[in-house]
Design a protein around this motif. Structure first.
Motif, PDB file in Angstrom:
ATOM      1  N   UNK A 502       0.810  -1.218   0.000  1.00  0.00           N
ATOM      2  CA  UNK A 502       0.000   0.000   0.000  1.00  0.00           C
ATOM      3  C   UNK A 502       0.841   1.264   0.000  1.00  0.00           C
ATOM      4  N   UNK A 503       2.166   1.157   0.264  1.00  0.00           N
ATOM      5  CA  UNK A 503       2.989   2.370   0.275  1.00  0.00           C
ATOM      6  C   UNK A 503       4.107   2.337  -0.771  1.00  0.00           C
ATOM      7  N   UNK A 504       4.365   1.164  -1.369  1.00  0.00           N
ATOM      8  CA  UNK A 504       5.496   1.027  -2.294  1.00  0.00           C
ATOM      9  C   UNK A 504       4.988   0.792  -3.706  1.00  0.00           C
ATOM     10  N   UNK A 505       5.573   1.512  -4.667  1.00  0.00           N
ATOM     11  CA  UNK A 505       5.128   1.465  -6.057  1.00  0.00           C
ATOM     12  C   UNK A 505       5.879   0.453  -6.906  1.00  0.00           C
ATOM     13  N   UNK A 506       7.191   0.351  -6.694  1.00  0.00           N
ATOM     14  CA  UNK A 506       8.034  -0.443  -7.588  1.00  0.00           C
ATOM     15  C   UNK A 506       8.986  -1.308  -6.770  1.00  0.00           C
ATOM     16  N   UNK A 507       9.156  -2.544  -7.189  1.00  0.00           N
ATOM     17  CA  UNK A 507      10.072  -3.470  -6.530  1.00  0.00           C
ATOM     18  C   UNK A 507      11.409  -3.497  -7.274  1.00  0.00           C
ATOM     19  N   UNK A 508      12.487  -3.159  -6.566  1.00  0.00           N
ATOM     20  CA  UNK A 508      13.831  -3.285  -7.130  1.00  0.00           C
ATOM     21  C   UNK A 508      14.551  -4.518  -6.579  1.00  0.00           C
ATOM     22  N   UNK A 509      13.846  -5.304  -5.769  1.00  0.00           N
ATOM     23  CA  UNK A 509      14.415  -6.545  -5.280  1.00  0.00           C
ATOM     24  C   UNK A 509      14.642  -7.548  -6.388  1.00  0.00           C
ATOM     25  N   UNK A 510      14.040  -7.290  -7.547  1.00  0.00           N
ATOM     26  CA  UNK A 510      14.261  -8.143  -8.718  1.00  0.00           C
ATOM     27  C   UNK A 510      15.728  -8.144  -9.130  1.00  0.00           C
ATOM     28  N   UNK A 511      16.445  -7.067  -8.809  1.00  0.00           N
ATOM     29  CA  UNK A 511      17.879  -7.005  -9.102  1.00  0.00           C
ATOM     30  C   UNK A 511      18.634  -7.990  -8.215  1.00  0.00           C
ATOM     31  N   UNK A 512      18.212  -8.108  -6.962  1.00  0.00           N
ATOM     32  CA  UNK A 512      18.861  -9.015  -6.030  1.00  0.00           C
ATOM     33  C   UNK A 512      18.622 -10.469  -6.423  1.00  0.00           C
ATOM     34  N   UNK A 517      17.932  -6.842 -14.633  1.00  0.00           N
ATOM     35  CA  UNK A 517      19.196  -6.127 -14.514  1.00  0.00           C
ATOM     36  C   UNK A 517      18.934  -4.712 -14.016  1.00  0.00           C
ATOM     37  N   UNK A 518      20.005  -4.036 -13.613  1.00  0.00           N
ATOM     38  CA  UNK A 518      19.866  -2.640 -13.186  1.00  0.00           C
ATOM     39  C   UNK A 518      19.296  -1.795 -14.318  1.00  0.00           C
ATOM     40  N   UNK A 519      19.776  -2.003 -15.535  1.00  0.00           N
ATOM     41  CA  UNK A 519      19.276  -1.253 -16.686  1.00  0.00           C
ATOM     42  C   UNK A 519      17.796  -1.515 -16.915  1.00  0.00           C
ATOM     43  N   UNK A 520      17.384  -2.766 -16.867  1.00  0.00           N
ATOM     44  CA  UNK A 520      15.975  -3.101 -17.092  1.00  0.00           C
ATOM     45  C   UNK A 520      15.093  -2.484 -16.020  1.00  0.00           C
TER      46      UNK A 520
END
Length: 558
Positions: A502-512, A517-520
């Motif tokens: 409910x407070x977060x828009x985008x997940x960057x844990x996909x990089x982990x 990738x960081x670029x994607x």
């Protein structure tokens, strides 16, 4: 990231930079686990929690510890090979910095996917473009806070801006349970009836996204410097591209005088032409006179502001604020580098980005000062860093005290370690300007803005400098936003993203986890930014009405 990144993910750990003498655990590791890395094999001598670090070499007392290729601390006692790095065996240390040679060469990213793209924004007379269209009601002094709230009660719902989401049904359920004699334990275990989320009441002014009523505890009683700076901050909001006009309430006798505000507005926009109502209570007399005059002039201003509609603008009109809060041990290897890549894209397209939170740049001063476009800019950055830290130390708390208990618990042991990861948000482009709080962005490219590490104070300042969207990375989950600039939240790890949707828009844990990738990830973030700039999507912070506004008292705040 170095070439060991992909290999490291397969082995549940990561070396961020070839010079690092510690490794990062990408998942919980146990004592005795075998670690094979760069030709050597050893066993962990302690458990190592996910996001934390462990020794790649044995350390003697006072040995230097490196992460991200920079000094982040020293061993406070001997540390065995494979032992977890903790606050019990490491303390903050960072390298000194001097005026060096300019290092302005950088590898621009491929921006062909975004070249020629536009967003539909609100064009202002000064050439800036807003991603939203708000009217502001702000007091020059805290004595007027009540009157601001009275105006909010009178205007918000009637004009269709009151948020539909509330918790009135939950309160009714609690009252009913109490009246029927339920015990406190039964009340705590009860399932409360939720209030359904519905659409906001139809707006009278469809082209105005809302009226934002800001309050604060400044303007008088503190230092004159803080009162004058407050006027600069408020002027930054009034002249902001996301703001159509404003109503300003003044008592009359306070330090933050109307003349000071008007001078600050002129500094930022010498041809200022937005609707602006400035009212002084001690001149108007009764509260009724003040309220009626404020209501009339605000309403007439809204009629005028509603005439502005969205029109196409190039992505070079984006000014992106780079922010982090509730950081964790993954911040510097997922969300922050993704923002760094996005920052380089925005700069390459002719836009602007703002990196702030100076206490969280401790230890990377040399790199950033070397990236400044000229000697004067580099000297200003170094001067602001040294002055700020000296003032903090004079009050008994230097930059070393910046990490919060949550930061430390989730792997950020020292300020230098936290800073080395936080600076990744700034990408690799040259630093075109260094701004002191609350100065305005006037140059394209990467701008450094002197603010505290406190995320709400820093976000408040970034928006005053002109950022029309803020990208906010968080590892632990931070429920905050801004009244006029959409704040987009990015999680550094998938666990937090799933726990706090409910407070977060985008997940960057996909990089982990290696699925992106960081670029994607950066490209996906920028696509979302464009949709927000278009007014097509509201970030969670906007949906929840998270309108946090905290001016910085220029005393020490880390």
């Amino acid at each position: 990231m170095n070439k060991n990144f992909e290999e490291g993910k397969k082995h549940r750990f990561l070396q961020i930079h070839p010079l690092d003498n510690v490794l990062v655990a990408l998942q919980d590791l146990s004592k005795g686990d075998e670690i094979a890395f760069s030709g050597q094999t050893f066993q962990l001598s302690t458990d190592v929690a996910s996001k934390h670090k462990f020794a790649l070499v044995p350390f003697n007392e006072e040995d230097k510890i490196f992460m991200y290729g920079v000094l982040v601390g020293r061993a406070s006692k001997p540390i065995a090979l494979g032992e977890a790095i903790t606050t019990q065996n490491m303390y903050h240390a960072s390298s000194d910095f001097v005026l060096g040679d300019r290092k302005l060469d950088w590898q621009k990213p491929d921006v062909s996917e975004f070249a020629g793209k536009t967003f539909n924004g609100f064009h202002r007379a000064d050439g800036s473009v807003g991603t939203s269209n708000y009217w502001l009601v702000i007091p020059l002094v805290f004595c007027e806070n009540r009157n601001v709230n009275v105006l909010k009660e009178a205007l918000d719902e009637k004009l269709g801006y009151k948020k539909a989401k509330s918790y009135e049904n939950e309160v009714e359920s609690l009252i009913s349970l109490y009246k029927t004699g339920k015990s406190t334990e039964e009340i705590l275990n009860a399932d409360l009836k939720s209030t359904p989320e519905g659409a906001d009441k139809t707006r009278l002014f469809p082209n105005i996204d809302g009226i934002k009523f800001l309050t604060h505890d400044m303007g008088c009683g503190g230092t004159k410097q803080d009162s004058d700076t407050l006027c600069g901050l408020i002027a930054g909001y009034i002249t902001h591209p996301n703001v159509a006009g404003a109503t300003i309430l003044s008592l009359g006798c306070q330090h933050s005088q109307i003349s000071t505000l008007q001078n600050e507005i002129s500094k930022r926009d010498s041809s200022f032409s937005k609707p602006l109502a400035i009212l002084e209570q001690q001149d108007l007399g009764t509260e009724t006179n003040l309220m009626q005059e404020a209501l009339k002039r605000t309403f007439v201003g809204l009629v005028e502001a509603n005439k502005t509609v969205r029109q196409p603008a190039p992505l070079s009109k984006l000014c992106i604020g780079l922010e982090c809060g509730g950081s964790d041990g993954f911040s510097g290897i997922s969300a922050n580098p993704a923002l760094g890549y996005l920052s380089d894209i925005i700069v390459s397209l002719g836009g602007s980005v703002v990196l702030s939170e100076f206490p969280e740049l401790c230890g990377v001063e040399q790199e950033l000062s070397d990236r400044c476009v000229d000697v004067d800019t580099a000297n200003r950055f170094m001067h602001l860093m040294r002055t700020y830290n000296a003032r903090a130390e004079a009050d008994g708390s230097g930059f070393y005290a910046n990490p919060s208990p949550g930061n430390i618990r989730d792997g950020l042991i020292t300020d230098a370690m936290k800073s080395a990861g936080a600076a990744k948000k700034g990408g690799s482009s040259p630093v075109t300007a260094v701004l002191d709080y609350p100065e305005k962005v006037t140059k394209m490219g990467l701008n450094l803005l002197c603010t505290p590490g406190s995320d709400v104070e820093s976000t408040t300042a970034e928006v005053a400098s002109g950022t029309n969207i803020v990208l906010f990375t968080t590892g632990l989950g931070t429920p905050t936003g801004n009244p006029v600039a959409p704040v987009i939240k990015l999680s550094t790890n998938t666990k937090t993203f799933l726990k706090m949707p409910d407070i977060i828009d985008i997940n960057c844990g996909t990089i982990i986890d290696g699925s992106e990738t960081i670029k994607e990830n950066a490209h996906r973030i920028l696509d979302f930014v464009i949709s927000v700039a278009n007014g097509e999507v509201q970030p969670k912070a906007v949906q929840l009405g998270q309108d946090d506004f905290i001016p910085w008292k220029r005393g020490v705040s880390l």
